[in-house]
Design an enzyme around this catalytic site. Structure first.
Site, PDB file in Angstrom:
ATOM      1  N   HIS A  69       4.816   5.262  -9.250  1.00  0.00           N
ATOM      2  CA  HIS A  69       3.745   4.374  -9.725  1.00  0.00           C
ATOM      3  C   HIS A  69       2.847   5.044 -10.770  1.00  0.00           C
ATOM      4  O   HIS A  69       2.736   4.535 -11.891  1.00  0.00           O
ATOM      5  CB  HIS A  69       2.947   3.831  -8.542  1.00  0.00           C
ATOM      6  CG  HIS A  69       1.653   3.184  -8.916  1.00  0.00           C
ATOM      7  ND1 HIS A  69       1.593   2.031  -9.679  1.00  0.00           N
ATOM      8  CD2 HIS A  69       0.357   3.540  -8.673  1.00  0.00           C
ATOM      9  CE1 HIS A  69       0.309   1.709  -9.870  1.00  0.00           C
ATOM     10  NE2 HIS A  69      -0.451   2.601  -9.278  1.00  0.00           N
ATOM     11  N   HIS A  94      -4.490   9.141 -11.263  1.00  0.00           N
ATOM     12  CA  HIS A  94      -5.459   8.077 -10.993  1.00  0.00           C
ATOM     13  C   HIS A  94      -5.616   7.695  -9.528  1.00  0.00           C
ATOM     14  O   HIS A  94      -6.656   7.214  -9.118  1.00  0.00           O
ATOM     15  CB  HIS A  94      -5.193   6.837 -11.856  1.00  0.00           C
ATOM     16  CG  HIS A  94      -4.160   5.904 -11.316  1.00  0.00           C
ATOM     17  ND1 HIS A  94      -2.833   5.999 -11.645  1.00  0.00           N
ATOM     18  CD2 HIS A  94      -4.255   4.848 -10.477  1.00  0.00           C
ATOM     19  CE1 HIS A  94      -2.156   5.045 -11.031  1.00  0.00           C
ATOM     20  NE2 HIS A  94      -2.987   4.324 -10.314  1.00  0.00           N
ATOM     21  N   ASP A  95      -4.579   7.903  -8.701  1.00  0.00           N
ATOM     22  CA  ASP A  95      -4.702   7.536  -7.291  1.00  0.00           C
ATOM     23  C   ASP A  95      -4.884   8.731  -6.364  1.00  0.00           C
ATOM     24  O   ASP A  95      -4.956   8.563  -5.151  1.00  0.00           O
ATOM     25  CB  ASP A  95      -3.459   6.747  -6.845  1.00  0.00           C
ATOM     26  CG  ASP A  95      -3.556   5.273  -7.226  1.00  0.00           C
ATOM     27  OD1 ASP A  95      -4.700   4.766  -7.313  1.00  0.00           O
ATOM     28  OD2 ASP A  95      -2.509   4.644  -7.450  1.00  0.00           O
ATOM     29  N   GLU A  98      -8.464   9.065  -4.522  1.00  0.00           N
ATOM     30  CA  GLU A  98      -8.626   7.962  -3.590  1.00  0.00           C
ATOM     31  C   GLU A  98      -7.749   8.131  -2.340  1.00  0.00           C
ATOM     32  O   GLU A  98      -8.184   7.909  -1.228  1.00  0.00           O
ATOM     33  CB  GLU A  98      -8.243   6.660  -4.330  1.00  0.00           C
ATOM     34  CG  GLU A  98      -8.266   5.420  -3.482  1.00  0.00           C
ATOM     35  CD  GLU A  98      -9.666   4.847  -3.344  1.00  0.00           C
ATOM     36  OE1 GLU A  98     -10.563   5.345  -4.038  1.00  0.00           O
ATOM     37  OE2 GLU A  98      -9.839   3.929  -2.543  1.00  0.00           O
ATOM     38  N   ASP A  99      -6.500   8.515  -2.572  1.00  0.00           N
ATOM     39  CA  ASP A  99      -5.516   8.428  -1.481  1.00  0.00           C
ATOM     40  C   ASP A  99      -5.021   9.755  -0.924  1.00  0.00           C
ATOM     41  O   ASP A  99      -4.265   9.769   0.042  1.00  0.00           O
ATOM     42  CB  ASP A  99      -4.269   7.662  -1.963  1.00  0.00           C
ATOM     43  CG  ASP A  99      -4.598   6.240  -2.381  1.00  0.00           C
ATOM     44  OD1 ASP A  99      -5.587   5.702  -1.856  1.00  0.00           O
ATOM     45  OD2 ASP A  99      -3.878   5.689  -3.227  1.00  0.00           O
ATOM     46  N   ASP A 160      -2.701   0.192 -14.753  1.00  0.00           N
ATOM     47  CA  ASP A 160      -2.472   0.241 -13.307  1.00  0.00           C
ATOM     48  C   ASP A 160      -2.251  -1.175 -12.775  1.00  0.00           C
ATOM     49  O   ASP A 160      -1.292  -1.451 -12.049  1.00  0.00           O
ATOM     50  CB  ASP A 160      -3.724   0.878 -12.673  1.00  0.00           C
ATOM     51  CG  ASP A 160      -3.601   1.053 -11.171  1.00  0.00           C
ATOM     52  OD1 ASP A 160      -2.468   1.203 -10.676  1.00  0.00           O
ATOM     53  OD2 ASP A 160      -4.659   1.054 -10.501  1.00  0.00           O
TER      54      ASP A 160
HETATM   55 MN    MN Z   1      -2.691   2.716  -8.866  1.00  0.00          MN
END
Ligand code: MN
Length: 745
Positions: A69, A94-95, A98-99, A160
């Site tokens: 992704h 980018h993620d 957050e994750d 995204d």
């Molecule tokens: Mn994303």
């Protein structure tokens, strides 16, 4: 157009997955190649490895390894938006914050502050999903604040979102609907606003596939069915133009492209027509390879060639060469009558303009020497920032406001000096006034559009020249909110109204205090809170305000148990006063009077006095714009007034009479204050003694220690009246003085 990522159902083994990931990574590097400087490759590799390691154990809903992704998002950033190395690194990461276990500090340590900030912005944005409406508005505001720090945040976010939409298939139905509607509502307009036309179109089409699958399929089928016929027609249309262009030695490309399914569907809905009746299913696009200095000239020459061949529809010429759209779009559009009597839209642009049309903002940066466009975006960001800073945090209409002010198409209007201003479609003279300055907006009483007088609610059109007329006495009012579309104007009006409300509430507070004390209860915070709850208000401010404007009746207080027994009501006292009638002062010399519109404007405007109510100087009047006849002046209490105002509110113009010391007019004042011995004497003394104003009638009523006085006086003009009001207010015990129309009582 209908691009759906190929995501095979997952049955790859670990080895195959590794290969797939590496293949995607190499493809990304290949796309970036022209932009790579020494050292960049290592940085990207570092970001990729960091992200791959962090997402190692994660999989997407489709079953594929998660890292595919961010890789795909990075690829979109480079290929479809035209972003560079730094954005690629951000897209890859980018993620992560957050994750995964990676922290913002890690990102900053490895890649520096600039990248950490963008990743931080992207992290905040991902919180938007799965929250209620007001929370969503709140989060969206955060997004926009970050966006205005660095537009790359929003560009990467759009990439995204695009990838998520392309792979929405594997999500649960409920989630699909949520993401798809959010996409049409916010992200597609945002993409459009950023000039990313292709992404906008794809987002809309993808969303439609989930939201309205049947219609989507049907339009797609009909488009496919009519394809051959359309191609034949396009070729027939193009042939003579092609010949001329070749003869003129132009380097060019001609495309005949069907419009997007979503835009065809929009047209069908908007015009209430069937697919067969949508005439512009496609547009012809001519892309010229012109040197920068000849761009405009070439576009117009080609325009002239086309219109020599086919007759243009005069009202459908769009010149975005001289005035590019707010998203930077430049082109010349015309609609001409093609073979078989069909209207055809033709878009003429150069290669550079085409790239901007497709890649938007990022392409602007590429053509950096064009600084006017950069400032165009800067201005936009600046406007957003301004609004975000003044907007109420609890405003749920924020998203709607934002959409209408910042994501809508723009119109271009001119100041009297010829400066151009961009405003969203639907803007009124009042929006324009606020766009100049909030003080100009607050005092706006009308405008002249193309030298014609119009009310503040007048909707502007592109090309209008607008001159704002102000008055120091003007104040924003509640109904203004219905006249404006820009967020700035709305926020400023709301601020002003709140200020006024606070002032009025002060009086209500005082009334309540007296009332409570009169009942033997204390004016304590506890009692105020109890009352606020009892009347179901959100705040004590609302309670005080309601009391001041009498929307709640304090008599009900007796039902409020906390406050004990009902009180005895003192009897009203009437104090009749011998009216001192005018001594011929009301003989009105009509010939000397003159109507001036908008107080301080020195402009004299043609007007006629309405026959139905025969206004005389001093009457409360309003002007009604009659086509060809200028203004007709009616009294505000004219029997026709309500109907005129209700049906033609936009044609109503505020008017007032010019100063004229020779005549007096009758007006009424309501005075509220504390009942006190001698108060009437003080009032009459001030009016007839000190100010030498004639009193026509005076009645006073006292209830529960508060007196209500009604006075009718003859004054020369508003100024004198205002002076009187100010002086009355200065008398001890007087709470408020309001003017009313003496004739009505
Ligand atoms: Mn994303």
């Amino acid at each position: 157009m209908d691009t759906v990522a190929v995501t095979p159902k997952y049955n790859l083994n670990e080895e195959q997955e590794k290969k797939l990931i590496l293949r995607e990574y190499r493809a990304l590097l290949r796309s970036l190649k022209p932009k790579l400087k020494p050292g960049d490759k290592e940085l990207i590799r570092h970001a990729f490895e960091m992200a791959a390691e962090a997402h190692k154990t994660m999989r997407r809903k489709s079953g594929e390894p998660y890292i595919l992704h961010p890789l795909a998002v990075a690829q979109i950033c480079v290929e479809e938006i035209g972003l560079g190395v730094r954005s690629t690194i951000c897209a890859l990461l980018h993620d992560t914050v957050e994750d995964t276990d990676i922290s913002l500090e890690d990102v900053q340590r490895e890649f520096g502050l600039e990248i950490a900030r963008i990743v931080d912005g992207l992290t905040k944005i991902s919180n938007v999903i799965d929250v209620n409406a007001s929370q969503q508005a709140e989060n969206f505001k955060k997004i926009l604040l970050t966006l205005t720090d660095d537009p790359r945040v929003i560009l990467i976010k759009l990439a995204d979102r695009l990838h998520n939409m392309r792979t929405l298939e594997s999500m649960k139905r409920e989630k699909q609907l949520k993401i798809a509607s959010e996409t049409v509502y916010v992200y597609a307009p945002l993409a459009h606003r950023m000039g990313l036309y292709n992404i906008k179109t794809e987002l809309e089409d993808l969303a439609m596939k989930y939201l309205e699958l049947d219609t989507y399929k049907e339009i797609a089928r009909k488009l496919a069915e009519t394809k051959r016929e359309r191609t034949r027609y396009i070729n027939e249309f193009i042939r003579p133009i092609k010949e001329k262009l070749e003869k003129g030695n132009y380097q060019f490309e001609i495309q005949g492209r069907p419009k997007s399914i979503h835009s065809i569907w929009n047209k069908m809905k908007k015009k209430g027509v069937t697919f067969e009746e949508v005439y512009d299913l496609f547009a012809i696009r001519i892309i010229l390879d012109s040197p920068p200095e000849k761009e405009k000239q070439d576009c117009w020459s080609v325009y002239s060639m086309i219109t020599d061949e086919y007759t243009p529809s005069p009202e459908r010429l769009r010149d975005w060469l001289s005035n590019p759209k707010n998203n930077g779009y430049e082109a010349l559009h015309t609609t001409v009558m093609g073979p078989q009597g069909k209207w055809v839209e033709v878009q003429i642009r150069t290669r550079r303009m085409n790239e901007i049309a497709e890649k938007g903002l990022a392409a602007h940066w590429k053509y950096k020497e064009d600084t006017s466009d950069e400032s165009r975006f800067d201005k936009w960001f600046q406007q957003i920032r301004e609004v975000l800073n003044t907007q109420d945090t609890d405003s749920i209409d924020f998203l709607q406001d934002f959409k209408t002010s910042f994501l809508a198409e723009d119109i271009y209007v001119y100041t009297p000096k010829g400066d151009v201003k961009m405003l969203p479609v639907g803007s009124t003279a009042l929006d324009f006034a606020f766009s100049i300055h909030s003080a100009v907006g607050s005092q706006c009483i009308g405008a002249k559009v193309n030298h014609k007088l119009v009310p503040i609610s007048h909707k502007l059109r592109s090309g209008d020249q607008v001159e704002i007329i102000t008055s120091g006495k003007q104040k924003p009012s509640e109904d203004w909110l219905g006249f404006v579309v820009t967020a700035k104007a709305k926020a400023k009006i709301k601020d002003a109204l709140k200020e006024v409300k606070r002032g009025i509430a002060e009086e209500g507070k005082y009334t309540l205090q007296r009332k409570l004390e009169g009942m033997g209860a204390s004016f304590s915070q506890h009692n105020i809170d109890e009352l606020t709850n009892f009347y179901k208000f959100n705040s004590s401010l609302d309670l005080f305000y309601a009391i001041a404007v009498k929307s709640i009746d304090l008599k009900e207080l007796k039902e409020f148990q906390l406050l004990g027994d009902r009180l005895e009501m003192p009897k009203p006292v009437r104090v009749p006063v011998e009216p001192k009638t005018d001594s011929g002062l009301s003989t009105l010399a009509k010939k000397d009077t003159e109507l001036i519109i908008f107080g301080e404007s020195s402009d004299k405007i043609m007007y006629t006095l309405a026959n139905c109510c025969k206004p005389i100087p001093g009457d409360d009047v309003f002007g009604f714009v009659t086509t060809g006849k200028g203004l007709t002046i009616h009294r505000t209490n004219c029997p026709n007034a309500a109907k005129l105002m209700a049906n033609y509110g936009h044609r109503i113009v505020k008017t007032k009479w010019a100063k004229n010391k020779e005549i007096s007019f009758l007006t009424g004042l309501k005075i509220v204050g504390i009942d006190d011995v001698g108060v009437i004497h003080k009032i009459t003394n001030l009016i007839s003694g000190e100010m030498k104003i004639n009193i026509s009638a005076l009645t006073v009523e006292a209830i529960e220690g508060i007196f209500h006085g009604n006075i009718k006086v003859f004054v020369h003009d508003k100024e004198e009246l205002d002076e009187l009001v100010q002086k009355l207010l200065r008398l001890s015990g007087i709470q408020r003085v309001d003017r009313y129309d003496a004739e009505k009582e």
